[in-house]
Design a protein around this motif. Structure first.
Motif, mmCIF file in Angstrom:
data_model
loop_
_atom_site.group_PDB
_atom_site.id
_atom_site.type_symbol
_atom_site.label_atom_id
_atom_site.label_comp_id
_atom_site.label_asym_id
_atom_site.label_seq_id
_atom_site.Cartn_x
_atom_site.Cartn_y
_atom_site.Cartn_z
ATOM 1 N N VAL A 48 -34.007 27.994 23.431
ATOM 2 C CA VAL A 48 -32.605 28.201 23.093
ATOM 3 C C VAL A 48 -32.447 29.696 22.872
ATOM 4 C CG1 VAL A 48 -30.783 27.737 21.429
ATOM 5 C CG2 VAL A 48 -32.433 25.941 21.988
ATOM 6 N N LYS A 49 -31.482 30.291 23.559
ATOM 7 C CA LYS A 49 -31.260 31.729 23.452
ATOM 8 C C LYS A 49 -30.044 31.985 22.568
ATOM 9 C CE LYS A 49 -31.145 35.772 26.437
ATOM 10 N NZ LYS A 49 -31.283 36.187 27.834
ATOM 11 N N PHE A 50 -30.223 32.868 21.581
ATOM 12 C CA PHE A 50 -29.145 33.270 20.682
ATOM 13 C C PHE A 50 -28.743 34.695 21.058
ATOM 14 C CE2 PHE A 50 -31.376 29.960 18.507
ATOM 15 C CZ PHE A 50 -30.425 29.308 17.736
ATOM 16 N N MET A 51 -27.425 34.933 21.184
ATOM 17 C CA MET A 51 -26.943 36.241 21.620
ATOM 18 C C MET A 51 -25.734 36.655 20.783
ATOM 19 S SD MET A 51 -26.924 35.277 25.644
ATOM 20 C CE MET A 51 -26.169 33.712 25.256
ATOM 21 N N GLY A 52 -25.645 37.939 20.498
ATOM 22 C CA GLY A 52 -24.486 38.426 19.774
ATOM 23 C C GLY A 52 -24.363 39.929 19.914
ATOM 24 N N ASN A 53 -23.258 40.457 19.425
ATOM 25 C CA ASN A 53 -23.106 41.910 19.415
ATOM 26 C C ASN A 53 -22.185 42.336 18.287
ATOM 27 O OD1 ASN A 53 -20.474 41.495 20.564
ATOM 28 N ND2 ASN A 53 -21.483 41.294 22.538
ATOM 29 N N TYR A 54 -22.381 43.564 17.892
ATOM 30 C CA TYR A 54 -21.562 44.126 16.825
ATOM 31 C C TYR A 54 -21.368 45.608 17.101
ATOM 32 C CZ TYR A 54 -26.035 45.736 14.863
ATOM 33 O OH TYR A 54 -27.251 46.336 14.689
ATOM 34 N N ARG A 55 -20.473 46.216 16.330
ATOM 35 C CA ARG A 55 -20.166 47.639 16.491
ATOM 36 C C ARG A 55 -20.392 48.381 15.182
ATOM 37 N NH1 ARG A 55 -14.256 47.564 19.439
ATOM 38 N NH2 ARG A 55 -14.967 46.577 21.369
ATOM 39 N N VAL A 56 -20.833 49.622 15.320
ATOM 40 C CA VAL A 56 -20.950 50.517 14.170
ATOM 41 C C VAL A 56 -20.102 51.747 14.502
ATOM 42 C CG1 VAL A 56 -22.495 51.927 12.762
ATOM 43 C CG2 VAL A 56 -23.273 49.689 13.598
ATOM 44 N N TYR A 57 -19.107 52.009 13.662
ATOM 45 C CA TYR A 57 -18.200 53.138 13.917
ATOM 46 C C TYR A 57 -18.715 54.448 13.334
ATOM 47 C CZ TYR A 57 -14.858 49.855 15.794
ATOM 48 O OH TYR A 57 -14.268 48.907 16.581
ATOM 49 N N ASP A 58 -19.356 54.395 12.187
ATOM 50 C CA ASP A 58 -19.838 55.617 11.544
ATOM 51 C C ASP A 58 -21.243 55.919 12.056
ATOM 52 O OD1 ASP A 58 -20.786 57.648 9.925
ATOM 53 O OD2 ASP A 58 -19.874 56.835 8.094
ATOM 54 N N ARG A 59 -21.338 56.869 12.958
ATOM 55 C CA ARG A 59 -22.647 57.162 13.574
ATOM 56 C C ARG A 59 -23.681 57.652 12.579
ATOM 57 N NH1 ARG A 59 -20.722 59.258 19.423
ATOM 58 N NH2 ARG A 59 -20.182 57.181 20.177
ATOM 59 N N ARG A 60 -23.213 58.241 11.481
ATOM 60 C CA ARG A 60 -24.175 58.705 10.468
ATOM 61 C C ARG A 60 -24.864 57.525 9.797
ATOM 62 N NH1 ARG A 60 -19.516 62.049 7.806
ATOM 63 N NH2 ARG A 60 -18.941 59.871 7.776
ATOM 64 N N LYS A 61 -24.210 56.375 9.775
ATOM 65 C CA LYS A 61 -24.792 55.195 9.122
ATOM 66 C C LYS A 61 -25.513 54.287 10.108
ATOM 67 C CE LYS A 61 -21.328 54.962 5.479
ATOM 68 N NZ LYS A 61 -20.238 54.147 4.934
ATOM 69 N N TYR A 62 -25.413 54.604 11.394
ATOM 70 C CA TYR A 62 -25.958 53.706 12.413
ATOM 71 C C TYR A 62 -27.443 53.378 12.201
ATOM 72 C CZ TYR A 62 -27.826 51.829 16.652
ATOM 73 O OH TYR A 62 -28.519 51.021 17.520
ATOM 74 N N ASP A 63 -28.262 54.411 11.965
ATOM 75 C CA ASP A 63 -29.707 54.175 11.839
ATOM 76 C C ASP A 63 -30.045 53.220 10.710
ATOM 77 O OD1 ASP A 63 -30.399 55.675 14.035
ATOM 78 O OD2 ASP A 63 -30.735 57.512 12.876
ATOM 79 N N SER A 64 -29.462 53.437 9.539
ATOM 80 C CA SER A 64 -29.804 52.568 8.408
ATOM 81 C C SER A 64 -29.251 51.162 8.621
ATOM 82 C CB SER A 64 -29.323 53.156 7.088
ATOM 83 O OG SER A 64 -27.926 53.251 7.066
ATOM 84 N N ILE A 65 -28.049 51.039 9.175
ATOM 85 C CA ILE A 65 -27.471 49.718 9.443
ATOM 86 C C ILE A 65 -28.332 48.976 10.451
ATOM 87 C CG2 ILE A 65 -25.538 48.522 10.549
ATOM 88 C CD1 ILE A 65 -23.684 50.665 9.299
ATOM 89 N N SER A 66 -28.666 49.632 11.559
ATOM 90 C CA SER A 66 -29.427 48.933 12.596
ATOM 91 C C SER A 66 -30.837 48.594 12.118
ATOM 92 C CB SER A 66 -29.467 49.733 13.905
ATOM 93 O OG SER A 66 -30.158 50.930 13.730
ATOM 94 N N ARG A 67 -31.426 49.460 11.309
ATOM 95 C CA ARG A 67 -32.762 49.166 10.770
ATOM 96 C C ARG A 67 -32.735 47.882 9.942
ATOM 97 N NH1 ARG A 67 -33.995 54.343 9.921
ATOM 98 N NH2 ARG A 67 -32.918 54.362 7.932
ATOM 99 N N GLU A 68 -31.736 47.757 9.074
ATOM 100 C CA GLU A 68 -31.641 46.579 8.210
ATOM 101 C C GLU A 68 -31.358 45.313 9.033
ATOM 102 O OE1 GLU A 68 -29.382 45.005 4.197
ATOM 103 O OE2 GLU A 68 -29.092 47.089 4.815
ATOM 104 N N ILE A 69 -30.438 45.405 9.967
ATOM 105 C CA ILE A 69 -30.108 44.238 10.793
ATOM 106 C C ILE A 69 -31.288 43.857 11.684
ATOM 107 C CG2 ILE A 69 -28.645 43.432 12.694
ATOM 108 C CD1 ILE A 69 -26.303 44.942 11.314
#
Length: 102
Positions: A48-69
């Protein structure tokens, strides 16, 4: 392959809800406006394949957000994650898509 493990509908729903809630809580904690509304599921013969996507608007926060997710998503196994910077009618954001198979 070990016994074909078919994931029940209840289990799929539980995983989808977990992912939406976790991603949205991380985005919310970081004052991001985007909310993930659902995770798509593709039923294949043996996985079973699970797929999704999201957006990050504040590029300064991108690294920490993506690391946690990403560390959260990796609990489900091998996750494929792609991101790309987008500029759309004056809005800049990073679009992130993910998928994994169980």
């Amino acid at each position: 392959m070990e016994d074909d493990i078919i994931i029940s509908s209840e289990e799929k729903e539980k995983i989808k809800v977990e992912i939406v809630e976790k991603i949205n809580s991380v985005l919310e904690e970081n004052d991001e406006s985007f909310r993930l509304d659902r995770v798509n599921v593709l039923n294949k013969n043996d996985t079973v394949k699970f797929m999704g996507n999201y957006r990050v608007y504040d590029r300064r926060k991108y690294d920490s957000i993506s690391r946690e997710i990403n560390s959260f998503l990796k609990q489900y196994g091998d996750v494929e994650i792609k991101s790309k910077k987008i500029r759309d009618s004056g809005m800049k954001f990073t679009a992130v898509s993910f998928n994994f198979e169980l």
